[in-house]
Design a protein around this motif. Structure first.
Motif, mmCIF file in Angstrom:
data_model
loop_
_atom_site.group_PDB
_atom_site.id
_atom_site.type_symbol
_atom_site.label_atom_id
_atom_site.label_comp_id
_atom_site.label_asym_id
_atom_site.label_seq_id
_atom_site.Cartn_x
_atom_site.Cartn_y
_atom_site.Cartn_z
ATOM 1 N N ALA A 98 17.979 37.773 57.294
ATOM 2 C CA ALA A 98 17.387 37.215 58.651
ATOM 3 C C ALA A 98 15.688 37.484 58.705
ATOM 4 N N ALA A 99 15.532 38.526 58.441
ATOM 5 C CA ALA A 99 14.041 38.900 58.464
ATOM 6 C C ALA A 99 13.082 37.812 57.640
ATOM 7 N N ALA A 100 13.644 37.460 56.510
ATOM 8 C CA ALA A 100 12.749 36.618 55.411
ATOM 9 C C ALA A 100 13.138 35.273 55.312
ATOM 10 N N ASP A 101 13.797 34.935 56.313
ATOM 11 C CA ASP A 101 14.137 33.378 56.488
ATOM 12 C C ASP A 101 13.275 32.831 57.165
ATOM 13 N N GLY A 102 12.428 32.191 56.619
ATOM 14 C CA GLY A 102 11.406 31.055 57.156
ATOM 15 C C GLY A 102 11.692 29.873 57.188
ATOM 16 N N GLY A 103 12.917 29.641 56.802
ATOM 17 C CA GLY A 103 13.391 28.270 56.755
ATOM 18 C C GLY A 103 13.600 28.021 55.148
ATOM 19 N N GLY A 104 13.206 28.740 54.202
ATOM 20 C CA GLY A 104 13.573 28.229 52.926
ATOM 21 C C GLY A 104 14.880 29.143 52.423
ATOM 22 N N GLU A 105 15.004 29.035 51.100
ATOM 23 C CA GLU A 105 16.234 29.742 50.532
ATOM 24 C C GLU A 105 15.732 31.210 50.322
ATOM 25 N N VAL A 106 16.393 32.111 50.734
ATOM 26 C CA VAL A 106 16.231 33.668 50.352
ATOM 27 C C VAL A 106 17.088 34.227 49.117
ATOM 28 N N PRO A 107 16.281 34.441 48.076
ATOM 29 C CA PRO A 107 17.036 34.933 46.970
ATOM 30 C C PRO A 107 17.988 35.945 47.093
ATOM 31 N N ALA A 108 19.243 36.123 46.208
ATOM 32 C CA ALA A 108 20.145 36.962 46.602
ATOM 33 C C ALA A 108 19.892 38.389 46.132
ATOM 34 N N GLU A 109 18.912 38.495 44.922
ATOM 35 C CA GLU A 109 18.631 39.682 44.655
ATOM 36 C C GLU A 109 17.432 40.480 45.264
ATOM 37 N N LEU A 110 17.165 39.632 46.157
ATOM 38 C CA LEU A 110 15.675 40.036 47.101
ATOM 39 C C LEU A 110 15.839 41.735 47.744
ATOM 40 N N PHE A 111 17.139 41.935 48.388
ATOM 41 C CA PHE A 111 17.396 43.196 48.715
ATOM 42 C C PHE A 111 17.259 44.367 47.652
ATOM 43 N N GLY A 112 17.935 44.146 46.515
ATOM 44 C CA GLY A 112 17.819 44.846 45.316
ATOM 45 C C GLY A 112 16.512 45.228 45.138
ATOM 46 N N TRP A 113 15.415 44.232 44.804
ATOM 47 C CA TRP A 113 14.087 44.306 44.616
ATOM 48 C C TRP A 113 13.580 45.009 45.701
ATOM 49 N N LEU A 114 13.586 44.971 46.966
ATOM 50 C CA LEU A 114 13.058 45.752 48.134
ATOM 51 C C LEU A 114 13.403 47.354 47.857
ATOM 52 N N ARG A 115 14.576 47.504 47.647
ATOM 53 C CA ARG A 115 15.063 49.042 47.533
ATOM 54 C C ARG A 115 14.394 49.667 46.274
ATOM 55 N N ALA A 116 14.056 48.922 45.292
ATOM 56 C CA ALA A 116 13.416 49.580 44.362
ATOM 57 C C ALA A 116 11.800 49.779 44.515
ATOM 58 N N LEU A 117 11.403 49.154 45.694
ATOM 59 C CA LEU A 117 9.887 49.217 45.786
ATOM 60 C C LEU A 117 9.672 51.008 46.236
ATOM 61 N N PRO A 118 8.650 51.587 45.794
ATOM 62 C CA PRO A 118 8.201 52.970 46.111
ATOM 63 C C PRO A 118 8.004 53.437 47.220
ATOM 64 N N PHE A 119 7.765 52.519 48.317
ATOM 65 C CA PHE A 119 7.680 52.953 49.511
ATOM 66 C C PHE A 119 8.864 52.633 50.446
ATOM 67 N N VAL A 120 10.094 52.031 49.837
ATOM 68 C CA VAL A 120 11.214 51.898 50.643
ATOM 69 C C VAL A 120 12.260 52.981 50.128
ATOM 70 N N ARG A 121 13.033 53.769 51.118
ATOM 71 C CA ARG A 121 13.949 54.658 50.604
ATOM 72 C C ARG A 121 15.262 54.595 51.498
ATOM 73 N N ALA A 122 16.397 54.816 50.816
ATOM 74 C CA ALA A 122 17.539 54.785 51.638
ATOM 75 C C ALA A 122 18.128 56.039 52.334
ATOM 76 N N ASP A 123 18.498 55.643 53.395
ATOM 77 C CA ASP A 123 18.963 56.769 54.429
ATOM 78 C C ASP A 123 20.386 57.149 53.910
ATOM 79 N N ARG A 124 20.932 58.191 54.624
ATOM 80 C CA ARG A 124 22.303 58.598 54.459
ATOM 81 C C ARG A 124 23.362 57.781 54.855
ATOM 82 N N THR A 125 23.176 56.625 55.232
ATOM 83 C CA THR A 125 24.229 55.713 55.782
ATOM 84 C C THR A 125 24.146 54.605 54.678
ATOM 85 N N GLY A 126 23.053 54.672 53.876
ATOM 86 C CA GLY A 126 23.358 53.471 52.601
ATOM 87 C C GLY A 126 22.206 52.294 52.972
#
Length: 789
Positions: free
Chosen positions: A356-384
């Motif tokens: 939803a956040a990245a949908d600027g009218g184009g196709e959003v790659p399925a692996e985008l969330f996994g890539w974001l989670r691997a960024l050093p400034f992104v952390r998972a909380d206790r809810t997942g």
């Protein structure tokens, strides 16, 4: 192997050696040693590495054999902290059954209130217990015979015995305290559990992270637990660690230096920063110098910049608000570059939110969330879910808001729409959640995020609707209002909107008082412009409801009258007046206001049900029954109507029809303790002793501290000639509620049967002391002792 890998990764933790050494050495000193410290407070600005240090401290404590509990901003009040504590103890193989039972009782009563309120189209049905208490002039909760542990097991004829008896009946007020002041009831249970756990482990370490968010409700409680015996004794081998942006409040923690130590965290020293860069493979001096300059040696930024693998100074991204694009220059994929900025907008991330956040009218790659989670400034909380670190998210938000306002607004609007769709789906699952959805945690979490994004998309346009929702949040109580206010505060920070900040600051200050916070916020709403007439009507009605719960019934009447003055066609103002006058024992006036409500919403089920309930409490069951029949015809699936009607039929001498109604009520709502207790009473009356015991067993599971459930068990045992067990059951009921006159009287008959005549007379004397108008008890005493005995 996995354990060894984790151990080596922890061994690679860079920096904060002095802090870890101080924490670790503390375990070398026994609690009675003056060098031992019971409280460590880690504090420093965002990005300085507080959470990382706390995690290392947690691992260190675990290595010392400690039971460890970690809570953060996911908790919203003291009961949720205790629930998290119980859950984490269980994960470590330590059961805390007494705490779990007490929390279950607390949740059950909250559930009962939710269920009743969700079914009630107008202002909430009063909480269990208060109507009878209010009639006696006692501050407490509303006594609604269909929604609670201490609900209307007192029949209308018993209620008629008088206000003095009712005042005495609720003298201990343990049930009311559990609802009104849960921390004062639950905390001693926690401390008792900790005392037992303290014998099974050398140390118990409690971590409270993101303390800047939880301190408003946690700091006073924690100070009381650690420095007073108000709730009981805290075991000596408990160590508490708090971590937040600010130092300890000097006004509250003055003089704590003899048992507490503050660990202020500052940016890495140059040596610590260089160690981290070396561990990440960044060793070229020009690159190291540039990272140190741009990061300000904040650990999260040093780590983030190092993760890009810069080979030259120009490869180092700048994390400042004016240079986020340079920060992302190492990522060549334009979709990912844009997504990193788009996905800074939500406070939490999952796959759907990323799309939803990245949908600027184009196709959003399925692996985008996994890539974001691997960024050093992104952390998972206790809810997942995942979230950006605030130090990185803040400049990204500023860049998007100031340089691309259209993208800022459209992105927040899309995410708000996603949350709205999720919320609607939950409403379908809850069936009648639209009545009082703010009381449902799952729905509430979605609505809070939706409101945050609406405010970010259009701060001025969204504010009136958000304030209107704040009224409903206040209806559900202070903890819920605090969640709503946090969304307003975050939107104020992220939009830099001064009018939002003023609201957020004032609401946060008002919500500091756990007991009156919601009431104080409503007073802010009513004192300022911002609400239309419909909003003001709602605010007056909810303000009246909060006053009702505090036992301030005459003041509550004034609020509902103001609501009707603004809108004479407001049915809920008349409803509020009706239930308040009913609580005061002014039944005819209550019926007048139900007439007025019926004129506005003719044929409404709740009007018929409330009219029938009012007649029932007046001791007029024959008048109550037609109205309850009418309410049932309108909505056959309403268990509250069936429960009330079942009791009326029993009083009218129709026990088998009463059982049928209660059976249907319990089929619709199996966890309905009042109906179980009433059905047990009727089953016993028709000779089904086994069924009565089964119902009482289930009712006691749902409400272990229900005095009237134990009293009812005493009666079943007494009539079965099991008098020793009956006395024990009455004693249990009276330990919970010493003012329970009926149990004193019934207990006397079992004592008499056991030949303990003197004790029987004393028990009847106590019943009559509590309720001098208790004619049955007087008759029994005269029978045993003679008229002049």
């Amino acid at each position: 192997m996995q354990g060894l890998i984790r151990q080596r990764r922890r061994a690679g933790f860079v920096g904060r050696r002095d802090e870890l050494r101080a924490f670790g050495e503390n375990f070398e000193f026994p609690p009675e040693d003056d060098r031992h410290r019971f409280l460590f407070h880690v504090h420093g600005p965002a990005g300085v590495g507080k959470t990382s240090l706390v995690r290392e401290m947690s691992q260190l404590a675990t290595g010392r054999g400690a039971f460890v509990v970690y809570v953060d901003e996911a908790t919203v009040d003291v009961p949720s902290v205790l629930a998290e504590t119980a859950a984490q103890f269980a994960q470590q193989g330590r059961t805390v059954k007494a705490l779990e039972r007490s929390l279950a009782a607390y949740r059950q009563r909250a559930h009962e209130a939710v269920a009743a309120a969700a079914r009630e189209p107008g202002p909430d049905v009063p909480s269990a217990g208060s109507a009878a208490m209010a009639r006696a002039g006692v501050v407490g909760l509303g006594m609604v015979p269909v929604v609670g542990a201490f609900a209307g097991v007192v029949d209308a004829d018993r209620v008629a015995h008088g206000a003095d008896r009712l005042r005495a009946r609720f003298r201990s007020q343990e049930d009311a305290r559990l609802v009104l002041e849960p921390e004062r009831v639950l905390t001693p249970v926690l401390l008792a559990e900790l005392t037992e756990a303290a014998d099974a482990a050398p140390w118990l370490v409690l971590f409270f992270d993101t303390y800047e968010r939880t301190a408003p409700f946690l700091d006073r409680w924690l100070h009381e637990v650690m420095t007073t015996d108000r709730h009981g004794e805290l075991p000596a081998n408990v160590v508490v660690v708090t971590a937040g942006q600010r130092p300890l409040d000097p006004a509250r923690w003055d003089g704590a230096a003899d048992f507490a130590v503050e660990l202020p965290l500052r940016p890495f020293t140059e040596t610590e920063a260089r160690d981290l860069l070396t561990a990440k493979g960044v060793t070229e001096e020009p690159v190291v110098t540039e990272v140190l300059r741009l990061s300000g040696r904040l650990p999260v930024l040093v780590s983030t910049l190092a993760e890009t693998g810069p080979a030259a100074p120009d490869d180092v991204g700048d994390p400042s608000a004016t240079a986020v694009e340079r920060f992302l220059k190492w990522e060549q994929d334009p979709v990912r570059r844009a997504a990193a900025l788009d996905c800074a907008l939500p406070r939490r991330l999952d796959e759907e939110i990323v799309r939803a956040a990245a949908d600027g009218g184009g196709e959003v790659p399925a692996e985008l969330f996994g890539w974001l989670r691997a960024l050093p400034f992104v952390r998972a909380d206790r809810t997942g879910a995942a979230r950006y670190h605030d130090v990185v998210r803040a400049p990204m938000l500023r860049l998007r808001r100031t340089t691309a306002p259209a993208l800022w607004s459209s992105g927040h609007t899309r995410v708000a729409g996603l949350y709205a769709r999720r919320r609607a789906a939950v409403e379908e699952e809850l069936r009648s959640a639209a009545g009082r959805p703010w009381m449902h945690p799952g729905w509430r979490a979605l609505r809070v995020e939706e409101l945050y994004h609406q405010l970010c998309a259009g701060p001025r346009a969204a504010l009136p609707g958000v304030l209107r929702e704040g009224i409903e949040a206040c209806r559900a109580g202070t903890a819920t209002a605090r969640e709503w206010a946090r969304a307003v505060a975050d939107a104020a920070d992220d939009t830099d909107a001064e009018h939002l900040r003023a609201w957020a600051d004032d609401c946060r200050a008002a919500l500091a008082d756990e007991r009156t916070g919601a009431l104080d916020v409503l007073e802010l709403f009513l004192a300022r412009p911002g609400l239309d007439d419909a909003g003001r009507v709602a605010a007056y009605n909810v303000h009246g409801l909060r006053l009702f719960h505090l036992g301030r019934l005459r003041e509550a009447l004034g609020d509902h009258e103001r609501a009707i003055a603004l809108d004479p066609a407001d049915p809920w103002g008349h409803h509020g007046l009706a239930i308040t006058y009913r609580a005061l024992g002014e039944y005819e006036t209550a019926l007048h206001h139900l007439d007025a409500a019926d004129a506005v919403v003719p044929g409404a089920e709740w009007v018929a049900r409330d009219r029938g309930e009012t007649y029932r409490r007046m001791g007029r069951p024959a008048d109550a029954l037609p109205w309850l029949d009418r309410a049932h015809a309108i909505d056959p699936s309403e268990p509250l109507t069936l429960g009330s009607r079942g009791q009326v039929k029993f009083v009218l001498g129709r026990p088998h029809e009463a059982l049928a109604d209660l059976d249907r009520a319990l089929a619709l709502w199996p966890d309905y303790p009042w109906a179980l207790a009433r059905r047990a009473h009727i089953r016993h009356a028709v000779g089904d002793v086994a069924g009565a015991f089964a119902d009482l067993d289930r009712a006691a599971e749902l409400d272990p501290d229900g005095a009237r459930i134990h009293g009812e068990r005493g009666d079943v045992l007494r009539f079965s000639d099991r008098h020793e067990e009956a006395v024990a059951a009455y004693d249990t009921a009276l330990a919970i509620d010493p003012g329970y006159a009926w149990a004193w009287g019934s207990r006397a008959l079992s004592l008499e049967a056991l030949g303990r005549t003197r004790e029987a007379v004393a028990s009847l004397d106590e019943a009559l002391r509590i309720d001098p108008e208790y004619g049955w008890a007087r008759e029994q005493r005269e029978r045993i002792t003679g008229p002049t005995g």
